[in-house]
Design an enzyme around this catalytic site. Structure first.
Site, PDB file in Angstrom:
ATOM      1  N   CYS A 116       0.808  -1.232   0.000  1.00  0.00           N
ATOM      2  CA  CYS A 116       0.000   0.000   0.000  1.00  0.00           C
ATOM      3  C   CYS A 116       0.839   1.279   0.000  1.00  0.00           C
ATOM      4  O   CYS A 116       0.299   2.364  -0.199  1.00  0.00           O
ATOM      5  CB  CYS A 116      -0.960  -0.003   1.186  1.00  0.00           C
ATOM      6  N   HIS A 256      -3.491   7.205   2.727  1.00  0.00           N
ATOM      7  CA  HIS A 256      -3.865   5.895   2.189  1.00  0.00           C
ATOM      8  C   HIS A 256      -5.224   5.499   2.772  1.00  0.00           C
ATOM      9  O   HIS A 256      -5.478   5.699   3.964  1.00  0.00           O
ATOM     10  CB  HIS A 256      -2.798   4.875   2.569  1.00  0.00           C
ATOM     11  N   ASN A 286     -10.173   0.006  -0.255  1.00  0.00           N
ATOM     12  CA  ASN A 286      -8.709   0.093  -0.310  1.00  0.00           C
ATOM     13  C   ASN A 286      -8.226  -0.454  -1.658  1.00  0.00           C
ATOM     14  O   ASN A 286      -8.278  -1.654  -1.894  1.00  0.00           O
ATOM     15  CB  ASN A 286      -8.121  -0.717   0.858  1.00  0.00           C
TER      16      ASN A 286
HETATM   17  O1  UT7 Z   1      -3.789  -1.206   3.575  1.00  0.00           O
HETATM   18  C1  UT7 Z   1      -2.983  -2.134   4.192  1.00  0.00           C
HETATM   19  C2  UT7 Z   1      -3.047  -2.016   5.641  1.00  0.00           C
HETATM   20  N1  UT7 Z   1      -4.258  -2.606   6.140  1.00  0.00           N
HETATM   21  C3  UT7 Z   1      -4.922  -2.014   7.106  1.00  0.00           C
HETATM   22  O2  UT7 Z   1      -4.566  -0.941   7.503  1.00  0.00           O
HETATM   23  C4  UT7 Z   1      -6.090  -2.750   7.733  1.00  0.00           C
HETATM   24  C5  UT7 Z   1      -5.961  -2.674   9.238  1.00  0.00           C
HETATM   25  N2  UT7 Z   1      -6.981  -3.403   9.981  1.00  0.00           N
HETATM   26  C6  UT7 Z   1      -8.285  -3.037   9.971  1.00  0.00           C
HETATM   27  O3  UT7 Z   1      -8.679  -2.139   9.255  1.00  0.00           O
HETATM   28  C7  UT7 Z   1      -9.210  -3.718  10.953  1.00  0.00           C
HETATM   29  O4  UT7 Z   1      -8.455  -4.483  11.854  1.00  0.00           O
HETATM   30  C8  UT7 Z   1     -10.296  -4.627  10.286  1.00  0.00           C
HETATM   31  C9  UT7 Z   1     -11.281  -3.783   9.525  1.00  0.00           C
HETATM   32  C10 UT7 Z   1      -9.624  -5.644   9.374  1.00  0.00           C
HETATM   33  C11 UT7 Z   1     -11.068  -5.373  11.362  1.00  0.00           C
HETATM   34  O5  UT7 Z   1     -11.660  -4.422  12.261  1.00  0.00           O
HETATM   35  P1  UT7 Z   1     -11.489  -4.601  13.841  1.00  0.00           P
HETATM   36  O6  UT7 Z   1     -12.224  -3.500  14.469  1.00  0.00           O
HETATM   37  O7  UT7 Z   1     -10.005  -4.719  14.131  1.00  0.00           O
HETATM   38  O8  UT7 Z   1     -12.246  -5.958  14.093  1.00  0.00           O
HETATM   39  P2  UT7 Z   1     -11.716  -7.260  14.859  1.00  0.00           P
HETATM   40  O9  UT7 Z   1     -10.761  -8.004  13.995  1.00  0.00           O
HETATM   41  O10 UT7 Z   1     -11.283  -6.878  16.235  1.00  0.00           O
HETATM   42  O11 UT7 Z   1     -13.037  -8.084  14.969  1.00  0.00           O
HETATM   43  C12 UT7 Z   1     -14.117  -7.690  15.838  1.00  0.00           C
HETATM   44  C13 UT7 Z   1     -15.263  -8.638  15.657  1.00  0.00           C
HETATM   45  C14 UT7 Z   1     -14.854 -10.123  15.684  1.00  0.00           C
HETATM   46  O12 UT7 Z   1     -15.896 -10.845  16.291  1.00  0.00           O
HETATM   47  P3  UT7 Z   1     -15.794 -11.313  17.844  1.00  0.00           P
HETATM   48  O13 UT7 Z   1     -14.554 -12.150  17.940  1.00  0.00           O
HETATM   49  O14 UT7 Z   1     -15.693 -10.029  18.625  1.00  0.00           O
HETATM   50  O15 UT7 Z   1     -17.063 -12.051  18.061  1.00  0.00           O
HETATM   51  C15 UT7 Z   1     -14.803 -10.489  14.230  1.00  0.00           C
HETATM   52  O16 UT7 Z   1     -15.016 -11.868  14.010  1.00  0.00           O
HETATM   53  O17 UT7 Z   1     -15.867  -8.428  14.377  1.00  0.00           O
HETATM   54  C16 UT7 Z   1     -15.947  -9.667  13.674  1.00  0.00           C
HETATM   55  N3  UT7 Z   1     -15.826  -9.384  12.236  1.00  0.00           N
HETATM   56  C17 UT7 Z   1     -16.870  -9.088  11.463  1.00  0.00           C
HETATM   57  N4  UT7 Z   1     -18.176  -8.986  11.718  1.00  0.00           N
HETATM   58  C18 UT7 Z   1     -18.986  -8.663  10.703  1.00  0.00           C
HETATM   59  C19 UT7 Z   1     -14.688  -9.351  11.496  1.00  0.00           C
HETATM   60  N5  UT7 Z   1     -14.982  -9.034  10.229  1.00  0.00           N
HETATM   61  C20 UT7 Z   1     -16.332  -8.884  10.188  1.00  0.00           C
HETATM   62  C21 UT7 Z   1     -17.228  -8.536   9.157  1.00  0.00           C
HETATM   63  N6  UT7 Z   1     -18.544  -8.447   9.455  1.00  0.00           N
HETATM   64  N7  UT7 Z   1     -16.812  -8.307   7.895  1.00  0.00           N
END
Ligand code: UT7
Length: 331
Positions: A116, A256, A286
């Site tokens: 990225c 980004h 993205n």
């Molecule tokens: O460009 C390259 C660099 N990349 C980035 O900068 C991406 C960085 N990371 C992120 O943007 C975020 O970490 C994500 C968007 C990927 C995930 O968001 P988060 O707030 O960190 O969510 P999480 O991984 O802590 O997950 C929270 C909950 C989990 O459920 P439980 O364990 O709390 O029951 C996940 O299973 O949300 C759940 N979850 C979803 N729920 C509905 C994860 N993805 C989804 C989804 N829909 N698509």
């Protein structure tokens, strides 16, 4: 030093027609529009459909539009660098395919692979060729067909990415405006948190790599999120401090577009009013190397000669960086 400064003199973008909405994704994986929008800021993203259509198709469209806009013949381009994490093939370089598609018959070129941060790394590299006096029309393309490496059964990644490309033209500046300064960093110890494992020389394609879904992006979202917030803000502040810039001196932050919450945190660390932040993640998601030039394209008519811009990125590798640009033209 030659005393020549490199300036962006035109920008153009291209996104494919097909719109993949959050609602459509919710028919493919267990997710919903409310979760995606509140956690990421993405409402929809574009997808390039059709067999044999790679990132070069996106990049070529952006470059064609760029040349038309600047009123130059593609034969005048003497260098083209393509930042991409999704090259059409391992080789030849996507830059070569783009130069062929647009008729840039006098250009040499190559790809830059920095996930990225690729566009920012390529922009800095291309600027050096202009600054050295050796090249006068350098095109920097950021093009990614992310849908080719996204696992549409993995709800944690498939919601984030889209396809798109942007391109800028670099020429010698005729005043003090242009690419002023960059802070670029990479740290390979972060590679285990965001990668595409197979298809390269370490893990060539095999039945096993396909069965194990290793030709798709793997991301540990929370770890990447924490690094992205810290590092993108850190380098943005560093490039501001060493150029004696305060938040009030900045006209636009061009971040980004990985996650709206990362962008908000970066703006806060820079002490920047959020109305000065370019944000189009809701439209495109993205697009990896495409995000920064697509922002410049969307905002081009608002940019004024002399505006101070900070471009900032963070990506797999890890790679990250910030570039200070004094905008060189009124649209
Ligand atoms: O460009 C390259 C660099 N990349 C980035 O900068 C991406 C960085 N990371 C992120 O943007 C975020 O970490 C994500 C968007 C990927 C995930 O968001 P988060 O707030 O960190 O969510 P999480 O991984 O802590 O997950 C929270 C909950 C989990 O459920 P439980 O364990 O709390 O029951 C996940 O299973 O949300 C759940 N979850 C979803 N729920 C509905 C994860 N993805 C989804 C989804 N829909 N698509």
């Amino acid at each position: 030093m030659t005393g020549i400064r490199s300036a962006i003199t035109a920008v153009h973008g291209y996104v494919p027609d097909y719109v993949l909405t959050n609602d459509e994704l919710a028919t493919m994986v267990d997710t919903n529009d409310e979760w995606i929008q509140s956690r990421t800021g993405v409402k929809e993203r574009r997808i390039l459909k059709g067999d044999g259509q790679g990132s070069s198709v996106l990049g070529a469209e952006a470059v064609k539009g760029l040349c038309e806009k600047r009123g130059i013949d593609p034969g005048e381009i003497d260098m083209l660098i393509c930042a991409t994490a999704t090259p059409d093939m391992l080789f030849p370089a996507t830059a070569n395919l783009i130069t062929d598609k647009v008729g840039a018959v006098n250009a040499f070129g190559y790809d830059v692979m920095a996930a990225c941060s690729g566009f920012l790394f390529a922009l800095t590299t291309g600027s050096k060729f202009v600054e050295s006096g050796s090249h006068k029309k350098v095109v920097i393309v950021g093009a990614d067909k992310m849908s080719s490496i996204v696992d549409y059964t993995d709800r944690t990644t498939c919601i984030l990415f889209g396809d798109g490309a942007g391109a800028v033209l670099l020429e010698p500046s005729d005043d003090e405006n242009g690419i002023i300064d960059s802070v670029l960093r990479s740290d390979g110890s972060g590679s285990e948190f965001l990668y595409l494992k197979a298809g390269g020389s370490a893990y060539p394609a095999s039945h096993e790599t396909v069965d194990n879904r290793q030709h798709y992006i793997h991301q540990e979202g929370q770890t990447v999120f924490k690094f992205a917030v810290k590092k993108m803000a850190e380098v943005s502040v560093e490039v501001m401090e060493r150029n004696d810039l305060k938040g009030s001196d900045i006209a636009w932050l061009v971040p980004h577009q990985a996650n709206r919450r990362i962008i908000d945190a970066t703006a806060n660390m820079m002490d920047l009013d959020h109305s000065k932040v370019m944000l189009n993640i809701h439209k495109y998601g993205n697009t990896t190397s495409g995000t920064l030039p697509l922002c410049l394209w969307d905002w081009e008519d608002k940019l004024k000669k002399g505006d101070n811009l900070i471009l900032a990125a963070f990506g797999g590798g890890f790679t990250w960086g910030a570039t200070y640009v004094k905008w060189a033209y009124n649209a």
